[in-house]
Design a protein around this motif. Structure first.
Motif, PDB file in Angstrom:
ATOM      1  N   GLY A 106      -5.087 -25.020  -6.824  1.00 64.07           N
ATOM      2  CA  GLY A 106      -5.766 -23.844  -6.787  1.00 64.07           C
ATOM      3  C   GLY A 106      -4.579 -22.406  -5.843  1.00 64.07           C
ATOM      4  N   LYS A 107      -5.186 -21.892  -5.078  1.00 71.00           N
ATOM      5  CA  LYS A 107      -4.744 -21.012  -3.988  1.00 71.00           C
ATOM      6  C   LYS A 107      -4.436 -21.618  -2.653  1.00 71.00           C
ATOM      7  N   GLY A 108      -5.650 -23.106  -2.077  1.00 71.95           N
ATOM      8  CA  GLY A 108      -5.016 -23.815  -1.400  1.00 71.95           C
ATOM      9  C   GLY A 108      -4.215 -24.382  -1.015  1.00 71.95           C
ATOM     10  N   ARG A 109      -3.708 -25.301   0.404  1.00 74.14           N
ATOM     11  CA  ARG A 109      -2.762 -25.991   0.467  1.00 74.14           C
ATOM     12  C   ARG A 109      -3.426 -27.395   1.142  1.00 74.14           C
ATOM     13  N   VAL A 110      -2.777 -28.041   0.850  1.00 77.16           N
ATOM     14  CA  VAL A 110      -3.825 -28.989   0.836  1.00 77.16           C
ATOM     15  C   VAL A 110      -2.778 -30.245   1.368  1.00 77.16           C
ATOM     16  N   VAL A 111      -2.426 -31.473   2.558  1.00 72.38           N
ATOM     17  CA  VAL A 111      -2.124 -31.902   3.802  1.00 72.38           C
ATOM     18  C   VAL A 111      -3.068 -33.391   4.262  1.00 72.38           C
ATOM     19  N   TYR A 112      -2.162 -34.552   3.222  1.00 69.97           N
ATOM     20  CA  TYR A 112      -3.224 -35.691   3.065  1.00 69.97           C
ATOM     21  C   TYR A 112      -2.321 -36.695   4.174  1.00 69.97           C
ATOM     22  N   PHE A 113      -3.086 -37.452   5.606  1.00 69.94           N
ATOM     23  CA  PHE A 113      -2.433 -38.248   5.195  1.00 69.94           C
ATOM     24  C   PHE A 113      -2.617 -40.041   5.999  1.00 69.94           C
ATOM     25  N   PRO A 114      -2.490 -40.393   4.727  1.00 68.05           N
ATOM     26  CA  PRO A 114      -2.786 -41.597   4.588  1.00 68.05           C
ATOM     27  C   PRO A 114      -2.540 -42.788   6.229  1.00 68.05           C
ATOM     28  N   ALA A 115      -1.915 -42.267   6.784  1.00 68.40           N
ATOM     29  CA  ALA A 115      -1.087 -42.778   8.071  1.00 68.40           C
ATOM     30  C   ALA A 115      -2.014 -42.647   9.091  1.00 68.40           C
ATOM     31  N   GLY A 116      -3.002 -43.096   9.749  1.00 71.08           N
ATOM     32  CA  GLY A 116      -3.841 -42.324  11.108  1.00 71.08           C
ATOM     33  C   GLY A 116      -3.950 -41.705  12.149  1.00 71.08           C
ATOM     34  N   VAL A 117      -2.959 -41.008  12.094  1.00 73.14           N
ATOM     35  CA  VAL A 117      -2.190 -40.329  12.726  1.00 73.14           C
ATOM     36  C   VAL A 117      -3.640 -39.731  13.926  1.00 73.14           C
ATOM     37  N   ASP A 118      -4.551 -38.878  13.440  1.00 73.70           N
ATOM     38  CA  ASP A 118      -5.731 -38.843  14.367  1.00 73.70           C
ATOM     39  C   ASP A 118      -6.496 -39.876  15.485  1.00 73.70           C
ATOM     40  N   LYS A 119      -6.839 -41.169  14.650  1.00 73.84           N
ATOM     41  CA  LYS A 119      -7.144 -42.204  15.119  1.00 73.84           C
ATOM     42  C   LYS A 119      -5.732 -42.515  16.464  1.00 73.84           C
ATOM     43  N   ALA A 120      -4.775 -42.452  15.813  1.00 79.65           N
ATOM     44  CA  ALA A 120      -3.840 -42.956  16.955  1.00 79.65           C
ATOM     45  C   ALA A 120      -3.699 -42.134  18.426  1.00 79.65           C
ATOM     46  N   MET A 121      -3.837 -40.674  18.537  1.00 75.15           N
ATOM     47  CA  MET A 121      -4.226 -39.604  18.927  1.00 75.15           C
ATOM     48  C   MET A 121      -5.564 -39.717  19.420  1.00 75.15           C
ATOM     49  N   TYR A 122      -6.043 -40.484  19.803  1.00 72.14           N
ATOM     50  CA  TYR A 122      -7.159 -41.018  20.814  1.00 72.14           C
ATOM     51  C   TYR A 122      -6.868 -42.270  21.477  1.00 72.14           C
TER      52      TYR A 122
END
Length: 791
Positions: A625-641
């Motif tokens: 639609g009018k929005g944007r999406v970023v999908y990380f199949p890689a668990g970058v957020d878990k790695a950041m913890y």
């Protein structure tokens, strides 16, 4: 819970015109000569220029979360009375010292007193009832004479524990165990039936008769309130179509569908009873309130509390949720901040508090003055205000705390969060993973929060309750950090949000499981993520490194930091580095197939046998639609913890910025990572407040490795050590403040005419640029605020 006898700039947030960006609020004016008088604020339109339009709620699938009582506006004094003392049993000198120091809310322990008057007085001797009456009158009269609100600390369901007379008179009001026998020893009451009616009447009587301004309720938590009496069993059988209440050890909502129905039914009643108590109190006095213990997300860190203590809807059934951070658990630089953000989110700025105790390790000793002050200054930047607990006549400490509050509260009162990006913390997903929730799920939430908090942007926490209600708190971007369990309703709200121009950042298995904890054949949000799920590749050890390679040119994968990491990647120790080496990641990854419309801007390779070393999408970008999406199949957020790296923070921040349509945050700070920054606004005063908290000063040489793991049985026997040890070594105590210098704050909101540093009272020169205005704070000690004011 503790019952104790002593206790792209400018575009988007043109929507947020510094004043008109805010919700219309009412309440008392700040009591400060330095604060200008508030102008009359006109109602704000439902939509503002360039903001994401409200989500259309028509035709949504049914709700799946516990539904609380209708949201009720709390009395205005909760937003202006922020100096709170929480004391043990009444001591005349102690109470008066707190009043003299300027506390304007005083809580006093009234266990075994509040329940001995009025409707239940006849159960006790004439002397005991008379003493209880005198005790309550003395509390209220003394506190009111000192110009403060009087709150009674009580155990609403603990009356049987403290009264054998009550037990003898009402044995039918006690819970029954699964063996159909009364629970022994006597502790909690049966909240169904007659006890609930008595409780509401008793609370109303105490408010009306003694003039108390409210109650602080402890011990009222659903895990303690199960009962197997005939009436409750029959009621559940009628609700469930003839099912029995599961046995106490069989409450797993994932493995047992009956347990899932029972827990929803039980917690729904628990929340409704809280609403009844509040209604009874309000009928007696419309200005009376209920404070209540609420673990928030505190228990999510502990694998033993995977079921949690309270459904999140509980916060809407009471007025003020309070969390005991420094009693049951120590903190760290991330833990504390997330707990405050979470509590601010689930209470929607209606009212939240946290305990501030001078005890050094939660049970004994007295902290350094620096530690005590920092504990008191951590929550207010989130709108979570401190309760100074159990002073034991340590006047110098509680006076110091009160003075810090007085110096700042003019910029705290009637404030609310400034929105930009929201991280979703999911109660349903936590339940899905059970005792593995911390490593399998919650670490993703914490890693994403850490990356964005360290970016010094406005970040808040939402839950699936917000998704299902369609209220995203004004956020421009949603972050679904491995929110695997997502109901059909919540998924549709996300879909409509993005279609109207919102941004979405999602990771790993987001939306792969429904609200009944059943694995879907594919992502519910597959049309947004532009990916088809294949399987998840687990990473359990540091040597199972995943290699991430950036593909082509994209705003998310460009920048000096990422290029530097690629250029210096150490992949060939015996030879020169490659021109663009891989980035190392230690976290689980989802193997997916990209679908049409998705652009793969990074891939990953895993050395694990099932992955066969083949490259798989690591980042997929798309539009919807009018929005944007970023999908990380890689668990970058878990790695950041667990295994953080600067490039992970950069990827997550760049993903948020890109998905926001390149709309920059309304306000941001440039400063060191150890600086805590939060962003709030006072609509009536035409202000935006940027909090700068130097809370990392200074732990000394505290080691995060100071933890004694459980020892083998034979070792424990040899040295006489307990099976469960308190030797955790995780109580960092701060002793000094190391000042920070030259902190830059950029504000992109229009109409700013003045900036000051408070409470120092310093004017900050404004530099106007094409990208908003910029001020520089020359020095931050423990806590300062940059206050932007508009016309």
């Amino acid at each position: 819970m503790n019952i104790r006898a002593s206790h792209g700039g400018l575009v988007v947030i043109l929507a947020a015109i510094l004043l008109a960006l805010c919700h219309d609020q009412t309440g008392a004016e700040p009591r400060s000569d330095s604060a200008p008088a508030a102008p009359v604020v006109q109602p704000v339109p439902a939509t503002r220029p360039n903001e994401i339009p409200p989500i259309d709620l028509n035709g949504l699938p049914p709700r799946t979360t516990v539904f609380g009582p209708p949201t009720e506006k709390s009395p205005a004094w909760l937003q202006t009375h922020l100096r709170i003392g929480h004391l043990p049993g009444y001591d005349d000198r102690m109470v008066k010292e707190f009043l003299k120091a300027g506390y304007n809310v005083v809580t006093v322990n009234a266990l075994a007193r509040w329940d001995r008057v009025g409707p239940s007085a006849g159960l006790y001797s004439e002397k005991e009832a008379k003493d209880a009456d005198a005790y309550l009158r003395q509390i209220v009269e003394t506190v009111h004479a000192g110009g403060a609100k009087s709150i009674l600390y009580i155990g609403p369901v603990q009356v049987p524990w403290l009264s054998k007379e009550f037990v003898a008179a009402h044995p039918e009001w006690l819970p029954t165990g699964a063996d159909r026998k009364p629970v022994s020893p006597v502790n909690f009451a049966n909240i169904r039936g007659g006890y609930a009616d008595w409780l509401c009447k008793q609370l109303a009587y105490v408010v009306k008769t003694y003039g108390v301004d409210g109650f602080w309720m402890d011990g009222f938590a659903p895990p303690h309130l199960h009962t197997y009496d005939d009436a409750t069993r029959d009621a559940f059988a009628k609700f469930s179509g003839g099912k029995e209440i599961p046995a106490p050890g069989d409450f797993d909502p994932v493995a047992n569908s009956v347990a899932r129905r029972y827990l929803d039914w039980h917690e729904q009643y628990f929340v409704e009873l809280a609403g009844r108590m509040r209604a009874a109190v309000r009928e007696a006095n419309p200005e009376a309130v209920i404070f209540a213990n609420h673990s928030g997300c505190r228990t999510w860190y502990d694998t033993g509390y995977n079921m949690g203590e309270y459904p999140l809807a509980y916060s809407g059934a009471i007025d003020v949720s309070s969390i005991e951070l420094y009693w049951d658990a120590p903190g760290d630089a991330l833990y504390q901040q997330f707990c405050y953000a979470f509590l601010q989110g689930v209470t929607h700025d209606r009212g939240a508090t946290t305990w501030v105790q001078p005890t050094e390790h939660g049970v004994s000793g007295v902290c350094s003055p620096v530690e005590i002050q920092l504990r008191g200054l951590e929550g207010p930047p989130w709108g979570v205000y401190p309760e100074f607990v159990e002073s034991a006549l340590r006047e110098e400490y509680h006076v110091l705390h009160a003075n810090n509050m007085k110096a700042r509260e003019a910029w705290w009162e009637n404030s609310e969060a400034l929105p930009y990006v929201a991280v979703v913390a999911s109660e349903q997903t936590r339940r899905l993973y059970g005792r593995a929730a911390m490593p399998a799920y919650f670490s993703h939430t914490l890693g994403a929060f850490r990356a964005l908090f360290e970016q010094h942007w406005p970040v808040r926490v939402l839950t699936e309750y917000d998704l299902e209600s369609g209220d995203l708190g004004g956020a421009r971007v949603l972050v679904l950090a491995n929110v695997a369990c997502l109901s059909d309703r919540a998924a549709e709200v996300v879909r409509r949000f993005v279609a109207q121009g919102g941004g979405l950042v999602a990771t790993l298995e987001t939306s792969l499981t429904d609200s009944d904890y059943q694995r879907r054949p594919d992502f519910a949000l597959g049309d947004l993520l532009h990916a088809k799920y294949v399987k998840t590749l687990q990473v359990e050890q540091r040597d199972q490194t995943v290699r991430v390679r950036l593909e082509g040119e994209h705003p998310i994968t460009s920048g000096a930091l990422l290029r530097s990491k690629q250029a210096t990647a150490w992949t060939n120790p015996a030879g020169p580095p490659t021109a663009a080496g891989p980035l190392m990641l230690i976290a689980a990854c989802a193997q997916v197939q990209p679908t049409e419309g998705g652009q793969v801007v990074a891939t990953f390779e895993s050395a694990s046998a099932d992955a066969a070393g083949a490259p798989h999408p690591a980042i997929i970008t798309s539009s919807f639609g009018k929005g944007r999406v970023v999908y990380f199949p890689a668990g970058v957020d878990k790695a950041m913890y667990f295994f953080p790296d600067a490039y992970l923070r950069q990827l997550l921040a760049s993903a948020v910025r890109w998905s926001a349509g390149d709309v920059a945050p309304p306000v941001e700070v440039h400063g060191p990572l150890l600086l805590s920054t939060t962003f709030r606004r006072q609509p009536a005063q035409r202000r935006v407040i940027v909090h700068l908290l130097n809370d990392h000063s200074s732990y000394g040489r505290h080691s995060v490795g100071q933890r004694v793991e459980p020892l083998p049985k034979e070792i424990r026997a040899r040295y006489g050590l307990p099976a469960s040890s308190e030797l955790h070594g995780q109580w960092p105590i701060r002793e000094e403040v190391i000042p920070l210098h030259d902190i830059t704050v950029r504000c992109r909101l229009p109409g700013i005419t003045r900036a000051t540093q408070q409470p120092e009272g310093l004017n900050l020169p404004i530099t106007r640029t094409a990208d908003g205005i910029v001020v520089t704070v020359p020095k931050v000690g423990m806590h300062s605020m940059v206050v932007f004011e508009g016309e």
